[in-house]
Design a protein around this motif. Structure first.
Motif, mmCIF file in Angstrom:
data_model
loop_
_atom_site.group_PDB
_atom_site.id
_atom_site.type_symbol
_atom_site.label_atom_id
_atom_site.label_comp_id
_atom_site.label_asym_id
_atom_site.label_seq_id
_atom_site.Cartn_x
_atom_site.Cartn_y
_atom_site.Cartn_z
ATOM 1 N N LYS A 4 52.581 33.583 43.417
ATOM 2 C CA LYS A 4 51.592 34.412 42.714
ATOM 3 C C LYS A 4 51.559 34.081 41.221
ATOM 4 O O LYS A 4 52.581 34.090 40.541
ATOM 5 N N LEU A 6 49.314 34.929 37.542
ATOM 6 C CA LEU A 6 48.332 35.753 36.832
ATOM 7 C C LEU A 6 47.674 34.898 35.753
ATOM 8 O O LEU A 6 48.359 34.265 34.950
ATOM 9 N N SER A 19 40.974 27.875 40.060
ATOM 10 C CA SER A 19 41.657 28.797 40.959
ATOM 11 C C SER A 19 41.645 28.273 42.395
ATOM 12 O O SER A 19 42.664 28.313 43.096
ATOM 13 N N GLU A 23 44.852 27.272 44.786
ATOM 14 C CA GLU A 23 45.059 27.875 46.104
ATOM 15 C C GLU A 23 45.351 26.815 47.161
ATOM 16 O O GLU A 23 46.194 27.004 48.043
ATOM 17 N N GLU A 28 48.682 31.525 44.753
ATOM 18 C CA GLU A 28 47.740 32.650 44.827
ATOM 19 C C GLU A 28 47.461 33.103 43.392
ATOM 20 O O GLU A 28 48.357 33.593 42.711
ATOM 21 N N THR A 29 46.226 32.930 42.932
ATOM 22 C CA THR A 29 45.891 33.187 41.536
ATOM 23 C C THR A 29 45.112 34.481 41.389
ATOM 24 O O THR A 29 44.046 34.639 41.982
ATOM 25 N N GLN A 30 45.624 35.425 40.603
ATOM 26 C CA GLN A 30 44.904 36.647 40.274
ATOM 27 C C GLN A 30 44.296 36.490 38.886
ATOM 28 O O GLN A 30 45.007 36.212 37.919
ATOM 29 N N GLU A 45 53.776 44.083 39.711
ATOM 30 C CA GLU A 45 53.543 42.888 40.533
ATOM 31 C C GLU A 45 54.631 41.846 40.261
ATOM 32 O O GLU A 45 55.166 41.755 39.154
#
Length: 515
Positions: A4, A6, A19, A23, A28-30, A45
């Motif tokens: 993960k 950010l 992004s 992936e 996993e990019t927020q 998180e």
């Protein structure tokens, strides 16, 4: 499971292709378009890393960086900016960012940065393992084909290189393979020394030895118009030097890294006196009958090093040079040398002998806490570096650099981690060292030692007509039958010196020039 990440950027919509690329690579990019909202998310998180734009409306990247560090100090942060001004970079770096990227960035740049931050240990481990596997066969062939002291010097340097390369990897099996190869090398090295040591003392085909190193390596750097600092750190092995080398690199450039061989016994009384006198032990005894003390004589065996040095310098035609000699046995005297260094800076040769590592190796034997701290060669190196990093000696090195002094760094012998006992029987006058014995009626296992009957032919003092010397091989230590189990348990897994091993005999001599 995806990693993960950010990503905070006010132009986040433009970064959608980046992004998607991440992936596909397992991330996993927020995406968040402002720092305020990001700060609300971060506490709850488990992000592996944060990518943050430096120039955003409202709260900027540098301010957000500080707040993120307050929440999660260990969370890696990559600063991304269009601004190439130096003060921005310095402020970001000063805030302990993990990386700094200049816009525009392409997806591969981001991927490389994340891999460097998150996967570097894994990648380094895998690469190191593959490289050592390839080198293993080459080192094995070198050991089979080794013919002279230069070959064994190179083999030892290669083994130390890989020891340091594999020091922090997670593949314990590969570390065990390296340890086994090093043990095999020491077994072959012992046979090499046993065959050749006598010739080294009587022919021209020999390495630089303890009694010739001052003439060969130190003398060329000494002159009326030069200022030289000679630092001898007792027991400093080559791997320990490589560990503290970066600390010297703050102030000095490496001019030359050489190796020389300790004489036998590879022990302070013999090797260091030989270094400063330029003579073998029996020659010292003959020239200085009142100063040389044999193993069982009462008194400090190294109390006349200064006098030996002055005598050697006169014999080498260096008697007109100004010299200063110090032996540091505690931190108070070390601090005194630092405080008064301005008084010594104009000497042609300043000699400082440090006994710290020798004290440390003895403490490993006698002190339970130190014994737990130093469990193996890795922790021995780490403790050495930690001491040096916080020592007055490093501050002395800095002062020497400011004065433009050249530094010669060396040692008298190394040490080896002993594991295997070998029983020795001797009379009450037999010497007590665990890696060598000198006595009259010695009984021992021939397979475990290099034995010398004619001490005089090896330039060793002969205490009586039937004296002989034995030197332990590999990682063996010599134990008496009386209270054998107690003796073995007490000294097993300690650092000792005096015998035949690469660690004890192949030792560094380093020339450094001030930056």
């Amino acid at each position: 499971m995806a990693i993960k990440i950010l990503w905070i950027d006010d132009e986040i919509d433009l970064l959608k292709p980046h992004s998607l690329f991440l992936e596909k690579k397992g991330y996993e990019t927020q995406m968040i378009n402002n720092a305020t909202d990001a700060l609300e998310i971060i506490p709850n998180e488990n992000f592996s890393a944060v990518l943050i734009d430096e120039n955003m409306p409202g709260m900027g990247g540098l301010e957000a960086l500080q707040k993120i560090k307050e929440i999660k100090p260990q969370l890696p942060i990559v600063m991304i900016t269009k601004n190439e001004e130096e003060h921005i970079m310095e402020e970001a770096i000063g805030s302990h960012i993990a990386d700094y990227l200049i816009k525009p960035v392409n997806p591969n740049q981001i991927l490389l940065s994340l891999k460097k931050i998150l996967d570097s240990n894994k990648i380094i481990t895998e690469k190191a393992v593959v490289n050592y596997q390839q080198e293993f066969r080459s080192i094995a062939m070198d050991m089979m084909n080794a013919r002279d002291f230069e070959d064994w010097r190179d083999i030892y340097k290669k083994l130390v290189f890989w020891e340091l390369e594999l020091e922090n990897i997670q593949d314990t099996e590969m570390v065990k393979i390296l340890e086994a190869q090093k043990q095999e090398a020491n077994a072959s090295f012992f046979k090499f020394v046993e065959r050749n040591y006598h010739d080294w003392l009587h022919t021209e085909e020999k390495p630089v030895l303890s009694h010739t190193v001052f003439k060969d390596y130190v003398k060329p750097h000494l002159a009326k118009d030069k200022k030289t600092l000679l630092i001898m750190v007792d027991n400093l092995r080559y791997d320990q030097w490589k560990t503290i080398e970066p600390l010297f690199n703050q102030f000095y450039n490496l001019e030359k890294e050489q190796m020389y061989y300790s004489i036998l016994p590879s022990a302070t009384q013999y090797a260091r006196n030989a270094f400063f006198s330029g003579l073998m032990p029996s020659q010292i005894e003959k020239r200085f009958p009142n100063e040389w003390l044999n193993d069982n004589d009462e008194g400090n065996k190294n109390q006349f090093e200064k006098e030996f040095l002055e005598d050697q310098m006169k014999r080498l035609g260096l008697g007109d040079l100004t010299t200063q000699y110090f032996k540091v046995l505690n931190s108070d005297f070390e601090k005194k040398i630092l405080d008064e260094f301005h008084q010594y800076k104009n000497k042609n040769l300043t000699v400082i002998v440090y006994n710290f590592i020798d004290i440390l190796s003895h403490a490993k034997t006698d002190n339970r806490i130190v014994s737990q701290m130093i469990r193996d060669d890795k922790t021995y190196r780490s403790t050495t570096k930690n001491w040096f990093e916080n020592s007055y000696l490093l501050q002395i090195v800095k002062k020497a650099q400011e004065e433009g002094m050249k530094i010669l760094l060396t040692t008298d012998h190394g040490t080896i981690y002993v594991r295997k006992p070998s029983q020795v029987v001797g009379d009450r006058e037999t010497s007590t060292n665990l890696r060598y014995k000198m006595g009259r009626k010695l009984q021992y296992d021939d397979d475990d030692v290099f034995a010398i009957d004619n001490a005089e032919d090896y330039y060793l003092p002969k205490v009586n007509m039937t004296s002989k010397y034995i030197f332990a091989k590999e990682d063996i230590f010599l134990a008496y039958p009386k209270n054998y189990n107690h003796y073995v348990n007490y000294y097993k897994d300690t650092y000792q010196h005096g015998g035949v091993s690469m660690e004890e005999m192949i030792i560094p001599f380093v020339t450094l020039n001030p930056k």
